[in-house]
Design a protein around this motif. Structure first.
Motif, PDB file in Angstrom:
ATOM      1  N   SER A 299       0.840  -1.202   0.000  1.00 53.93           N
ATOM      2  CA  SER A 299       0.000   0.000   0.000  1.00 53.93           C
ATOM      3  C   SER A 299       0.879   1.258   0.000  1.00 53.93           C
TER       4      SER A 299
ATOM      5  N   TYR B 129       0.242   9.847   2.693  1.00 57.95           N
ATOM      6  CA  TYR B 129       0.503  10.855   3.727  1.00 57.95           C
ATOM      7  C   TYR B 129       0.635  12.253   3.117  1.00 57.95           C
TER       8      TYR B 129
ATOM      9  N   GLY C 152       2.808  14.335  -9.171  1.00 57.93           N
ATOM     10  CA  GLY C 152       3.753  13.764  -8.202  1.00 57.93           C
ATOM     11  C   GLY C 152       3.856  12.262  -8.402  1.00 57.93           C
ATOM     12  N   LEU C 153       5.079  11.773  -8.568  1.00 56.22           N
ATOM     13  CA  LEU C 153       5.287  10.335  -8.793  1.00 56.22           C
ATOM     14  C   LEU C 153       6.066   9.744  -7.629  1.00 56.22           C
ATOM     15  N   SER C 154       5.598   8.621  -7.117  1.00 57.87           N
ATOM     16  CA  SER C 154       6.316   7.990  -6.005  1.00 57.87           C
ATOM     17  C   SER C 154       7.456   7.120  -6.525  1.00 57.87           C
TER      18      SER C 154
ATOM     19  N   CYS D  23      16.995  -4.703  -4.682  1.00 53.82           N
ATOM     20  CA  CYS D  23      18.043  -4.897  -3.670  1.00 53.82           C
ATOM     21  C   CYS D  23      18.469  -6.355  -3.563  1.00 53.82           C
TER      22      CYS D  23
ATOM     23  N   GLY E 278       9.268  11.762  -5.277  1.00 54.65           N
ATOM     24  CA  GLY E 278       9.498  11.633  -3.835  1.00 54.65           C
ATOM     25  C   GLY E 278       9.292  10.192  -3.423  1.00 54.65           C
TER      26      GLY E 278
ATOM     27  N   SER F 141      14.608   9.169  -1.813  1.00 50.88           N
ATOM     28  CA  SER F 141      15.362   9.849  -0.762  1.00 50.88           C
ATOM     29  C   SER F 141      16.737   9.233  -0.519  1.00 50.88           C
TER      30      SER F 141
ATOM     31  N   GLU G 182       3.034   4.105  10.438  1.00 51.12           N
ATOM     32  CA  GLU G 182       4.292   4.467  11.116  1.00 51.12           C
ATOM     33  C   GLU G 182       4.073   4.764  12.592  1.00 51.12           C
TER      34      GLU G 182
ATOM     35  N   ALA H 292      20.371   1.907   4.309  1.00 59.22           N
ATOM     36  CA  ALA H 292      19.886   3.122   3.640  1.00 59.22           C
ATOM     37  C   ALA H 292      18.889   3.898   4.499  1.00 59.22           C
ATOM     38  N   ASP H 293      18.368   3.276   5.558  1.00 65.49           N
ATOM     39  CA  ASP H 293      17.301   3.938   6.308  1.00 65.49           C
ATOM     40  C   ASP H 293      17.717   5.287   6.921  1.00 65.49           C
TER      41      ASP H 293
ATOM     42  N   TYR I  88       9.361  -4.750  11.769  1.00 67.42           N
ATOM     43  CA  TYR I  88      10.795  -5.046  11.897  1.00 67.42           C
ATOM     44  C   TYR I  88      11.240  -4.665  13.291  1.00 67.42           C
TER      45      TYR I  88
ATOM     46  N   TYR J 131      24.897   1.775  -0.858  1.00 68.46           N
ATOM     47  CA  TYR J 131      24.223   3.070  -1.038  1.00 68.46           C
ATOM     48  C   TYR J 131      25.181   4.217  -0.758  1.00 68.46           C
TER      49      TYR J 131
ATOM     50  N   ALA K  72       9.335  -8.909  -4.886  1.00 68.68           N
ATOM     51  CA  ALA K  72       9.002  -8.073  -6.043  1.00 68.68           C
ATOM     52  C   ALA K  72       8.666  -8.968  -7.240  1.00 68.68           C
TER      53      ALA K  72
HETATM   54  C1  B12 Z   1       7.568  -1.772   5.635  1.00 68.97           C
HETATM   55  C2  B12 Z   1       8.504  -2.042   4.485  1.00 68.97           C
HETATM   56  C3  B12 Z   1       8.260  -3.150   3.667  1.00 68.97           C
HETATM   57  C4  B12 Z   1       7.044  -4.050   3.837  1.00 68.97           C
HETATM   58  C5  B12 Z   1       5.833  -3.302   3.288  1.00 68.97           C
HETATM   59  C6  B12 Z   1       4.576  -3.603   3.997  1.00 68.97           C
HETATM   60  C7  B12 Z   1       3.643  -2.396   3.971  1.00 68.97           C
HETATM   61  N1  B12 Z   1       2.466  -2.546   3.579  1.00 68.97           N
HETATM   62  O1  B12 Z   1       4.011  -1.305   4.300  1.00 68.97           O
HETATM   63  C8  B12 Z   1       7.425  -5.292   2.973  1.00 68.97           C
HETATM   64  C9  B12 Z   1       8.111  -6.300   3.876  1.00 68.97           C
HETATM   65  C10 B12 Z   1       6.301  -6.000   2.240  1.00 68.97           C
HETATM   66  C11 B12 Z   1       8.480  -4.685   2.041  1.00 68.97           C
HETATM   67  C12 B12 Z   1       8.793  -5.216   0.815  1.00 68.97           C
HETATM   68  C13 B12 Z   1       9.812  -4.722   0.004  1.00 68.97           C
HETATM   69  N2  B12 Z   1      10.693  -3.775   0.334  1.00 68.97           N
HETATM   70 CO1  B12 Z   1      10.499  -2.622   1.861  1.00 68.97          CO
HETATM   71  N3  B12 Z   1      10.449  -1.416   3.292  1.00 68.97           N
HETATM   72  C14 B12 Z   1       9.596  -1.174   4.249  1.00 68.97           C
HETATM   73  C15 B12 Z   1      10.004   0.044   5.089  1.00 68.97           C
HETATM   74  C16 B12 Z   1      10.468  -0.422   6.470  1.00 68.97           C
HETATM   75  C17 B12 Z   1       8.902   1.093   5.237  1.00 68.97           C
HETATM   76  C18 B12 Z   1       8.403   1.733   3.936  1.00 68.97           C
HETATM   77  C19 B12 Z   1       7.343   2.771   4.223  1.00 68.97           C
HETATM   78  O2  B12 Z   1       6.187   2.573   3.905  1.00 68.97           O
HETATM   79  N4  B12 Z   1       7.702   3.869   4.896  1.00 68.97           N
HETATM   80  C20 B12 Z   1       6.762   4.867   5.418  1.00 68.97           C
HETATM   81  C21 B12 Z   1       6.437   6.003   4.441  1.00 68.97           C
HETATM   82  C22 B12 Z   1       5.495   6.990   5.091  1.00 68.97           C
HETATM   83  O3  B12 Z   1       7.645   6.671   4.136  1.00 68.97           O
HETATM   84  P1  B12 Z   1       7.995   7.165   2.664  1.00 68.97           P
HETATM   85  O4  B12 Z   1       7.532   6.210   1.649  1.00 68.97           O
HETATM   86  O5  B12 Z   1       9.426   7.527   2.664  1.00 68.97           O
HETATM   87  O6  B12 Z   1       7.126   8.496   2.492  1.00 68.97           O
HETATM   88  C23 B12 Z   1       7.508   9.772   2.947  1.00 68.97           C
HETATM   89  C24 B12 Z   1       8.405  10.524   1.967  1.00 68.97           C
HETATM   90  O7  B12 Z   1       9.333   9.714   1.287  1.00 68.97           O
HETATM   91  C25 B12 Z   1       7.446  11.208   1.052  1.00 68.97           C
HETATM   92  N5  B12 Z   1       6.918  10.588  -0.148  1.00 68.97           N
HETATM   93  C26 B12 Z   1       6.492   9.349  -0.362  1.00 68.97           C
HETATM   94  N6  B12 Z   1       6.024   9.210  -1.612  1.00 68.97           N
HETATM   95  C27 B12 Z   1       6.136  10.410  -2.210  1.00 68.97           C
HETATM   96  C28 B12 Z   1       5.802  10.845  -3.505  1.00 68.97           C
HETATM   97  C29 B12 Z   1       6.011  12.180  -3.845  1.00 68.97           C
HETATM   98  C30 B12 Z   1       5.649  12.662  -5.200  1.00 68.97           C
HETATM   99  C31 B12 Z   1       6.591  13.082  -2.903  1.00 68.97           C
HETATM  100  C32 B12 Z   1       6.836  14.480  -3.262  1.00 68.97           C
HETATM  101  C33 B12 Z   1       6.933  12.642  -1.631  1.00 68.97           C
HETATM  102  C34 B12 Z   1       6.693  11.313  -1.297  1.00 68.97           C
HETATM  103  O8  B12 Z   1       6.355  11.509   1.898  1.00 68.97           O
HETATM  104  C35 B12 Z   1       6.226  10.575   2.957  1.00 68.97           C
HETATM  105  C36 B12 Z   1       5.999  11.320   4.228  1.00 68.97           C
HETATM  106  O9  B12 Z   1       6.979  12.277   4.475  1.00 68.97           O
HETATM  107  C37 B12 Z   1      11.171   0.639   4.236  1.00 68.97           C
HETATM  108  C38 B12 Z   1      12.323   1.253   5.032  1.00 68.97           C
HETATM  109  C39 B12 Z   1      11.889   2.532   5.691  1.00 68.97           C
HETATM  110  N7  B12 Z   1      12.288   2.707   6.918  1.00 68.97           N
HETATM  111  O10 B12 Z   1      11.162   3.339   5.114  1.00 68.97           O
HETATM  112  C40 B12 Z   1      11.627  -0.565   3.397  1.00 68.97           C
HETATM  113  C41 B12 Z   1      12.185  -0.334   1.974  1.00 68.97           C
HETATM  114  C42 B12 Z   1      11.380   0.746   1.283  1.00 68.97           C
HETATM  115  N8  B12 Z   1      11.988  -1.606   1.295  1.00 68.97           N
HETATM  116  C43 B12 Z   1      12.910  -1.872   0.475  1.00 68.97           C
HETATM  117  C44 B12 Z   1      12.889  -2.991  -0.417  1.00 68.97           C
HETATM  118  C45 B12 Z   1      14.132  -3.226  -1.251  1.00 68.97           C
HETATM  119  C46 B12 Z   1      11.772  -3.822  -0.518  1.00 68.97           C
HETATM  120  C47 B12 Z   1      11.580  -4.971  -1.533  1.00 68.97           C
HETATM  121  C48 B12 Z   1      11.962  -4.606  -2.969  1.00 68.97           C
HETATM  122  C49 B12 Z   1      12.394  -6.188  -1.038  1.00 68.97           C
HETATM  123  C50 B12 Z   1      12.230  -7.413  -1.921  1.00 68.97           C
HETATM  124  N9  B12 Z   1      13.108  -7.615  -2.893  1.00 68.97           N
HETATM  125  O11 B12 Z   1      11.327  -8.175  -1.699  1.00 68.97           O
HETATM  126  C51 B12 Z   1      10.064  -5.257  -1.378  1.00 68.97           C
HETATM  127  C52 B12 Z   1       9.229  -4.464  -2.402  1.00 68.97           C
HETATM  128  C53 B12 Z   1       7.754  -4.735  -2.313  1.00 68.97           C
HETATM  129  C54 B12 Z   1       6.958  -3.734  -3.124  1.00 68.97           C
HETATM  130  N10 B12 Z   1       5.931  -4.183  -3.824  1.00 68.97           N
HETATM  131  O12 B12 Z   1       7.255  -2.544  -3.125  1.00 68.97           O
HETATM  132  C55 B12 Z   1      14.033  -0.859   0.526  1.00 68.97           C
HETATM  133  C56 B12 Z   1      14.118   0.028  -0.717  1.00 68.97           C
HETATM  134  C57 B12 Z   1      15.561   0.437  -0.970  1.00 68.97           C
HETATM  135  C58 B12 Z   1      15.734   1.046  -2.315  1.00 68.97           C
HETATM  136  N11 B12 Z   1      16.930   0.870  -2.830  1.00 68.97           N
HETATM  137  O13 B12 Z   1      14.879   1.645  -2.867  1.00 68.97           O
HETATM  138  C59 B12 Z   1      13.747  -0.107   1.859  1.00 68.97           C
HETATM  139  C60 B12 Z   1      14.153   1.357   1.903  1.00 68.97           C
HETATM  140  C61 B12 Z   1      14.491  -0.894   2.987  1.00 68.97           C
HETATM  141  C62 B12 Z   1      15.994  -0.774   2.896  1.00 68.97           C
HETATM  142  N12 B12 Z   1      16.609   0.012   3.765  1.00 68.97           N
HETATM  143  O14 B12 Z   1      16.630  -1.383   2.102  1.00 68.97           O
HETATM  144  N13 B12 Z   1       8.975  -3.542   2.559  1.00 68.97           N
END
Ligand code: B12
Length: 472
Positions: free
Chosen positions: A18, A24, A64-66, A73, A103, A108, A195, A208-209, A275, A375, A445
C-alpha cells in the motif's frame, strides 16, 4: 490554495504494497484544500491508457510520482525500477506541461542521481508533508523553489539537493487514510502500512534507512498512532505492517504504543507485523506486543559471528541473540531472522558458523541475503567512494550507486549462493533472497508463487505466508 495535484503510485510490483508515503503527502495537500487526484498504477493493466485518461482535459499544477524502491536490492537479480520511473516521467511529460515532482523512500536514498536519470523537474528527499505545501504555494505564485528545504532541483543544468529539515510528527494531523483504496489493497493480500516513528540512529554500515529517513528518531504520539489504526479498522482493514525501521527503538516508545493500542481495546482486532532490532527486547515488550495484536516480527540479525557483527556496525552480540531466542520461545512469538551474508571481512567460516548457529537455535525461519547493496552516504558507500574494496564490487568497480551496485566479500569465492546452499543443506527453514521465480526465494518483487498463495486466501506478512506454505 487552488491548483491541483495528480499523485501517481508507480509501485506496480506484485504482490502489492500500500502506498502509505504517497497517501501521507496527499492528505497533507487535501488538508490544505489543494485539489488532489489519484492514479494508482498498481491497479491498472494499461498504464499509458490510464495516464492518457487521467490527463485528458485536465492540466494539473503538479504531477507527483512515487519512487518507493530504486531496485529490488537483490544481488541475484539486480532489477532496477528506475528505467520504469523514467518511462513514466517521459510519458507524463508528453501528455502535460505540469510540474513533475518525485518523492518517496527510494528517491530519498539517492535523490540527485534519480532526478538526473529521470529528468523530472524536482523531487523532495525525506519528509515531504510540509515542503509539498510550500512548493505548491511557490508554483502558484510563480516564485522559485530553490530556497525550500528537502528540495532537489535543477540549476543551470546541474542538480542541487538542499539541506534536510524533518517535520515535527507531534504537529502533523492524523492522516485519514482515505485517498487510496486500502480495502482493495487488503483484498489483494497487501498489508496496510502505518508508522509509529521516523528515522533510525543505528550505525549499521550498509543501511539506507538513516539516509532516507534521517538518523534522529522522531516519535509519533501513541494516541495518534492508535487513532490512525482505529480509523483504518473502521474502513475494514485488519492486516497491517509497521513502517518503522525498527519498532523497538526506543523500547519505551514501542511499549507506549502497545499500551495505547491495548487501552483502546484494539489488541484483538488488529494483526500487525514489524521489523525489530534484536536489542533491546524484553519479556514486557513481548507480552505487550502480543496483547496489542502483533502477528509476527522480522529481526534484522545479520550474522551470528561477533567479529562480523562488529564489522557491520551492529550493536548486538551472539550472546544477545541466544537470549532473544530463549525469550521468544518462552513467549511463543512468531518471528523470523534476516541474515546478511558477504559483508567486509566475511569468510566461508563465518558464513558456516552463522548458518550452523541458526540451525542450533532452531530459529523457525531465516532469510539470507547474500551480497550487500551499496548506497551512497552510508559508511560502506563512503568507504567505497574512496576507492577501497574494488575487487568486491558487482557488477563492477566504478559503477554508479543507482546501477544497482553490490558488495560481496571476495573470500566467499565466485559462487556465494552455491556455498550458502551447501551449508544450508536443504534445510527448509532457510530462504534465499534470489529471483522471485526460484523455489525458496523471499524476493517479494513480482513473486508469482506468493501471488498465487494470496489468491488462494493466504494472508499476513509475505514471509509468514511462505513459512506456512513450507510448513516450517
Ligand atoms: C515496511 C517495508 C516493507 C514491507 C511493506 C509492507 C507495507 N504494507 O508497508 C514489505 C516487507 C512487504 C516490504 C517489501 C519490500 N521492500 Co520494503 N520497506 C519497508 C520500510 C520499512 C517502510 C516503507 C514505508 O512505507 N515507509 C513509510 C512512508 C510513510 O515513508 P515514505 O515512503 O518515505 O514516504 C515519505 C516521503 O518519502 C514522502 N513521499 C512518499 N512518496 C512520495 C511521492 C512524492 C511525489 C513526494 C513528493 C513525496 C513522497 O512523503 C512521505 C511522508 O513524508 C522501508 C524502510 C523505511 N524505513 O522506510 C523498506 C524499503 C522501502 N523496502 C525496500 C525494499 C528493497 C523492498 C523490496 C523490494 C524487497 C524485496 N526484494 O522483496 C520489497 C518491495 C515490495 C513492493 N511491492 O514494493 C528498501 C528500498 C531500498 C531502495 N533501494 O529503494 C527499503 C528502503 C528498505 C531498505 N533500507 O533497504 N517492505
Amino acid at each position: 490554495m487552488t491548483g491541483s495535484f495528480l499523485l501517481i503510485n508507480t509501485n506496480v510490483a506484485q504482490p502489492p504494497v500500500s502506498p502509505v508515503g504517497l497517501e501521507y503527502i496527499g492528505e497533507a495537500l487535501v488538508e490544505a484544500k489543494v485539489p488532489v487526484q489519484i492514479l494508482d498504477l498498481s491497479f491498472e493493466t494499461d498504464w499509458k491508457a490510464a495516464l492518457a485518461r487521467e490527463l485528458k482535459d485536465n492540466e494539473p499544477l503538479v504531477v507527483g510520482l512515487s519512487v518507493r524502491n530504486t531496485d529490488d536490492c537483490c544481488f541475484a537479480t539486480r532489477k532496477s525500477f528506475l528505467p520504469w520511473i523514467r518511462e513514466v516521467v517521459t510519458e507524463v511529460r508528453r501528455l502535460t506541461q505540469a510540474f513533475i515532482l518525485l518523492g518517496g523512500v527510494g528517491f530519498s536514498v539517492m535523490p540527485e542521481a534519480i532526478l538526473r536519470l529521470t529528468q523530472a523537474d524536482a523531487g523532495i528527499a525525506g519528509d515531504s508533508e510540509e515542503v509539498v505545501l510550500a512548493l505548491t504555494k511557490c508554483l502558484m505564485n510563480g516564485e522559485g523553489i530553490s530556497h525550500l528545504p528537502n528540495i532537489v532541483y535543477w540549476r543551470e543544468g546541474q542538480t542541487v539537493c538542499n539541506p534536510r529539515v524533518d517535520v515535527d510528527l507531534h504537529h502533523l494531523p492524523v492522516p485519514r487514510r482515505r485517498l487510496f483504496d486500502n480495502r482493495r489493497y487488503e483484498d489483494l493480500g497487501a498489508m496496510v502500512g502505518i508508522e509509529t516513528k521516523r528515522g533510525c540512529s543505528q550505525q549499521c554500515i550498509f543501511c539506507a534507512d538513516p539516509v532516507a529517513k534521517g538518523s534522529s528518531m522522531r516519535l509519533r504520539p501513541p494516541l495518534k498512532v492508535v487513532q490512525e489504526f482505529q480509523d483504518l479498522l473502521t474502513q475494514g482493514i485488519s492486516w497491517f505492517h509497521l513502517c518503522d525501521s525498527e519498532f523497538n527503538l526506543p523500547i519505551a516508545h514501542a511499549k507506549d504504543v502497545c499500551r495505547a493500542i491495548i487501552e483502546a481495546g484494539l489488541g484483538n482486532k488488529l494483526r500487525w507485523y514489524g521489523y525489530c532490532s534484536p536489542m533491546p527486547f524484553d519479556h514486557e515488550l513481548a507480552g505487550l506486543m502480543k496483547r496489542a495484536g502483533c502477528a509476527g516480527i522480522n529481526f534484522g540479525v545479520d550474522s551470528l559471528c561477533d567479529e562480523q557483527l562488529s564489522r557491520l556496525g551492529r550493536s548486538h552480540s551472539t550472546g544477545d541473540i541466544h537470549r532473544l531466542v530463549r525469550l521468544l520461545k518462552q513467549e511463543g512469538l512468531n518471528y523470523m531472522f534476516d541474515l546478511l551474508i558477504g559483508g567486509p571481512g566475511e569468510t566461508k567460516e563465518t558464513v558456516r558458523v552463522t548458518i550452523d548457529r541458526v540451525k542450533e537455535l532452531n530459529v523457525p525461519l531465516a532469510g539470507i541475503a547474500a551480497g550487500i547493496r551499496v548506497y551512497p552516504d552510508t559508511p560502506l558507500g563512503k568507504t567505497i567512494a574512496q576507492d577501497s574494496f574494488n575487487e568486491a564490487l558487482y557488477p563492477a568497480a566504478g559503477c554508479p550507486f543507482h546501477e544497482p551496485l553490490f558488495y560481496l566479500s571476495p573470500s566467499l569465492g565466485s559462487d556465494a549462493s552455491a556455498l550458502i546452499n551447501e551449508f544450508v543443506a536443504g534445510d527448509q527453514r532457510f530462504l534465499l533472497l534470489s529471483s522471485p521465480a526460484e523455489e525458496g526465494s523471499y524476493n517479494y518483487a513480482d513473486d508469482e508463487v506468493l501471488c498465487q498463495l494470496i489468491r488462494e486466501g493466504a494472508r499476513g506478512a509475505y514471509w509468514d505466508i511462505i513459512r506456512q506454505h513450507r510448513k516450517v
